[in-house]
Scaffold this active site. Sequence first.
Site, PDB file in Angstrom:
ATOM      1  N   CYS A  76       0.820  -1.183  -0.033  1.00 43.77           N
ATOM      2  CA  CYS A  76       0.011  -0.079  -0.026  1.00 43.77           C
ATOM      3  C   CYS A  76       0.984   1.208   0.091  1.00 43.77           C
ATOM      4  O   CYS A  76       1.575   1.465   0.996  1.00 43.77           O
ATOM      5  CB  CYS A  76      -0.941  -0.165   1.103  1.00 43.77           C
ATOM      6  SG  CYS A  76      -1.926   1.512   1.281  1.00 43.77           S
ATOM      7  N   HIS A 163      -3.030  -4.342 -10.654  1.00 47.82           N
ATOM      8  CA  HIS A 163      -3.789  -3.218 -11.050  1.00 47.82           C
ATOM      9  C   HIS A 163      -4.063  -3.386 -12.824  1.00 47.82           C
ATOM     10  O   HIS A 163      -3.438  -3.780 -13.394  1.00 47.82           O
ATOM     11  CB  HIS A 163      -3.091  -1.841 -10.964  1.00 47.82           C
ATOM     12  CG  HIS A 163      -3.017  -1.538  -9.561  1.00 47.82           C
ATOM     13  ND1 HIS A 163      -3.909  -0.940  -8.827  1.00 47.82           N
ATOM     14  CD2 HIS A 163      -1.830  -1.717  -8.667  1.00 47.82           C
ATOM     15  CE1 HIS A 163      -3.335  -0.763  -7.488  1.00 47.82           C
ATOM     16  NE2 HIS A 163      -1.955  -1.276  -7.669  1.00 47.82           N
ATOM     17  N   GLU A 212     -10.762  -0.668  -5.386  1.00 49.36           N
ATOM     18  CA  GLU A 212      -9.707  -1.396  -4.691  1.00 49.36           C
ATOM     19  C   GLU A 212     -10.341  -2.781  -4.253  1.00 49.36           C
ATOM     20  O   GLU A 212     -11.352  -3.025  -3.717  1.00 49.36           O
ATOM     21  CB  GLU A 212      -9.064  -1.080  -3.411  1.00 49.36           C
ATOM     22  CG  GLU A 212      -8.167   0.281  -3.703  1.00 49.36           C
ATOM     23  CD  GLU A 212      -7.306   0.597  -2.531  1.00 49.36           C
ATOM     24  OE1 GLU A 212      -6.498  -0.271  -1.902  1.00 49.36           O
ATOM     25  OE2 GLU A 212      -7.468   1.801  -2.033  1.00 49.36           O
ATOM     26  N   CYS A 221      -5.396   5.609  -3.912  1.00 49.83           N
ATOM     27  CA  CYS A 221      -4.528   4.506  -4.182  1.00 49.83           C
ATOM     28  C   CYS A 221      -3.172   4.851  -4.257  1.00 49.83           C
ATOM     29  O   CYS A 221      -2.996   5.374  -5.663  1.00 49.83           O
ATOM     30  CB  CYS A 221      -5.393   3.450  -4.770  1.00 49.83           C
ATOM     31  SG  CYS A 221      -4.284   1.737  -4.917  1.00 49.83           S
ATOM     32  N   GLY A 224      -2.016   2.287  -6.961  1.00 50.10           N
ATOM     33  CA  GLY A 224      -2.947   2.589  -8.162  1.00 50.10           C
ATOM     34  C   GLY A 224      -2.275   3.693  -9.062  1.00 50.10           C
ATOM     35  O   GLY A 224      -2.346   3.769 -10.312  1.00 50.10           O
TER      36      GLY A 224
END
Length: 278
Positions: A76, A163, A212, A221, A224
């Site tokens: 993350c 992704h 997500e 994100c 992302g």
Amino acid sequence: MKLSFTKMQGCANDYIYLDCRKSGVPENIAALSEKLSRRHFSIGADGIICICAAQTAGADGMMRIFNADGSEGRMCGNGIRCVAEWLYTHGIAKETLAIDTLSGLKTVTHKGAGLWQVEMGAYSAMPASLPAVNMGEEPLVDKELTVDGKTWHVTCISVGNPHCVVFCGRVDDVDIEKVGPQFENAEIFPNRINTEFVRVVNEATLKMRVWERGNGETLACGTGACAAVVAATRLGRLKKGTDVTVKLPGGDLIVRYTDEGVTLTGEAKLVYEGEVEL
């Protein structure tokens, strides 16, 4: 029983942070994340991030991520900046921190008050890295994918987690509550997928919404944002080596993609500290 926690957010990606360096991750962490992440009924968050003892020699700590549905994430980008800020303000005041993740060791550098830059490392567009099945063996750049009866042009990028980047004219017009789950659970992604809907504003700016896996639509994100910049660059819509501002509902992130890898820069902020009755 009371549980002490810290609530932090990076670009409005808000998580509950637990100090697990001595105690280890709670055995019931999946159920705990589901319970405490419920907005309006509990603390409310995108999930729980456990700050654990380092696994790599010389590292300063380890991050483990548990989504709001109890599933475990690998990386993350917004969360790791908050882990760095937490460590920095809890006795490890180093300008550069090394933090273990399930996607490998990441270096996070202090760039100012509450501002951190993460070296995200390399990326991959290969099907096996996501994973993705029945999409061929070539890099998944500008491929056709049928979702909800519509054919979308997608570019799939792994930057520590998977992704699927979709470029569109107006991201606000996407019915993300409808199509997001269909992308997430598409059969070609056996481990599910995060999906970004992106508009190229200009040569240094993207606008993005994200669905997500395990959380639904979130306000930001970090991984992302990195995937979106890599995808746009691979498609010739951005130039490599440029600082790109990715505009999300929760704020702005700065992504730079070079031959050496991808960096992500943004804030990490304390929301509050407290205790919750279990």
